[in-house]
Write a protein that holds these residues in place. Structure first.
Motif, PDB file in Angstrom:
ATOM      1  N   UNK A   7       0.831  -1.201   0.000  1.00  0.00           N
ATOM      2  CA  UNK A   7       0.000   0.000   0.000  1.00  0.00           C
ATOM      3  C   UNK A   7       0.872   1.259   0.000  1.00  0.00           C
ATOM      4  N   UNK A   8       1.948   1.232   0.770  1.00  0.00           N
ATOM      5  CA  UNK A   8       2.855   2.384   0.802  1.00  0.00           C
ATOM      6  C   UNK A   8       3.520   2.580  -0.568  1.00  0.00           C
ATOM      7  N   UNK A   9       3.915   1.450  -1.167  1.00  0.00           N
ATOM      8  CA  UNK A   9       4.542   1.545  -2.489  1.00  0.00           C
ATOM      9  C   UNK A   9       3.546   2.057  -3.535  1.00  0.00           C
ATOM     10  N   UNK A  10       2.295   1.590  -3.471  1.00  0.00           N
ATOM     11  CA  UNK A  10       1.276   2.110  -4.387  1.00  0.00           C
ATOM     12  C   UNK A  10       1.058   3.609  -4.168  1.00  0.00           C
ATOM     13  N   UNK A  11       1.056   4.025  -2.914  1.00  0.00           N
ATOM     14  CA  UNK A  11       0.878   5.448  -2.604  1.00  0.00           C
ATOM     15  C   UNK A  11       2.052   6.261  -3.148  1.00  0.00           C
ATOM     16  N   UNK A  12       3.276   5.728  -2.962  1.00  0.00           N
ATOM     17  CA  UNK A  12       4.457   6.409  -3.510  1.00  0.00           C
ATOM     18  C   UNK A  12       4.375   6.484  -5.030  1.00  0.00           C
ATOM     19  N   UNK A  13       3.959   5.371  -5.637  1.00  0.00           N
ATOM     20  CA  UNK A  13       3.825   5.334  -7.091  1.00  0.00           C
ATOM     21  C   UNK A  13       2.799   6.367  -7.570  1.00  0.00           C
ATOM     22  N   UNK A  14       1.659   6.446  -6.911  1.00  0.00           N
ATOM     23  CA  UNK A  14       0.629   7.429  -7.264  1.00  0.00           C
ATOM     24  C   UNK A  14       1.175   8.848  -7.111  1.00  0.00           C
ATOM     25  N   UNK A  15       1.902   9.093  -6.013  1.00  0.00           N
ATOM     26  CA  UNK A  15       2.499  10.416  -5.808  1.00  0.00           C
ATOM     27  C   UNK A  15       3.499  10.752  -6.915  1.00  0.00           C
ATOM     28  N   UNK A  16       4.335   9.769  -7.265  1.00  0.00           N
ATOM     29  CA  UNK A  16       5.316   9.989  -8.330  1.00  0.00           C
ATOM     30  C   UNK A  16       4.621  10.235  -9.672  1.00  0.00           C
ATOM     31  N   UNK A  17       3.563   9.477  -9.953  1.00  0.00           N
ATOM     32  CA  UNK A  17       2.816   9.686 -11.204  1.00  0.00           C
ATOM     33  C   UNK A  17       2.181  11.077 -11.233  1.00  0.00           C
ATOM     34  N   UNK A  18       1.649  11.510 -10.089  1.00  0.00           N
ATOM     35  CA  UNK A  18       1.045  12.841  -9.993  1.00  0.00           C
ATOM     36  C   UNK A  18       2.112  13.922 -10.211  1.00  0.00           C
ATOM     37  N   UNK A  19       3.264  13.743  -9.522  1.00  0.00           N
ATOM     38  CA  UNK A  19       4.354  14.711  -9.675  1.00  0.00           C
ATOM     39  C   UNK A  19       4.857  14.747 -11.118  1.00  0.00           C
ATOM     40  N   UNK A  20       4.942  13.562 -11.718  1.00  0.00           N
ATOM     41  CA  UNK A  20       5.386  13.479 -13.109  1.00  0.00           C
ATOM     42  C   UNK A  20       4.403  14.219 -14.024  1.00  0.00           C
ATOM     43  N   UNK A  21       3.123  14.022 -13.793  1.00  0.00           N
ATOM     44  CA  UNK A  21       2.104  14.721 -14.595  1.00  0.00           C
ATOM     45  C   UNK A  21       2.215  16.235 -14.388  1.00  0.00           C
ATOM     46  N   UNK A  22       2.436  16.662 -13.138  1.00  0.00           N
ATOM     47  CA  UNK A  22       2.598  18.092 -12.858  1.00  0.00           C
ATOM     48  C   UNK A  22       3.843  18.642 -13.549  1.00  0.00           C
ATOM     49  N   UNK A  23       4.923  17.865 -13.522  1.00  0.00           N
ATOM     50  CA  UNK A  23       6.157  18.290 -14.184  1.00  0.00           C
ATOM     51  C   UNK A  23       5.950  18.410 -15.697  1.00  0.00           C
ATOM     52  N   UNK A  24       5.221  17.447 -16.262  1.00  0.00           N
ATOM     53  CA  UNK A  24       4.917  17.520 -17.703  1.00  0.00           C
ATOM     54  C   UNK A  24       4.107  18.764 -18.013  1.00  0.00           C
TER      55      UNK A  24
END
Length: 110
Positions: free
Chosen positions: A17-34
């Protein structure tokens, strides 16, 4: 033993669950960076367009100044020529005054 397995399952589930949360955060940050990158690229393109427009305006202003200067020079030349013609006409009238009929003996220049 069942308790240990249950405990391990719970730990792995929590880690997952923590890894999924980290992954979601990274995907969100990546989308924001894009999004930020796209926004930055569009702003850079707009800056380039504006710089090009400024150069065109400066060039146009320079051309207008050249035309204005040329026009002013032309007007000075025209006025100078008119003055010279008037002086020549005056000198001709002094050398050849009008006759009895009031007209100069010379054919008018203009």
């Amino acid at each position: 033993e069942t308790l240990q397995i249950t405990s391990l399952i719970m730990e792995h589930t929590a880690e997952r669950d923590q890894l999924y949360e980290k992954l979601e955060n990274l995907l969100r940050e990546n989308a924001e960076l894009r999004t930020d990158k796209d926004l930055l690229r569009r702003r850079e393109e707009r800056i380039t367009e504006l710089q090009h427009s400024v150069k065109l305006l400066q060039s146009s202003e320079h051309e207008q100044k050249i035309v204005a200067t040329a026009t002013a020079d032309s007007m000075r030349t025209i006025n100078d020529l008119k003055r010279q013609i008037a002086e020549l006409e005056s000198a001709l009238h002094k050398r050849h005054p009008p006759g009895r009929n009031g007209h100069s003996a010379l054919i008018p220049l203009l």
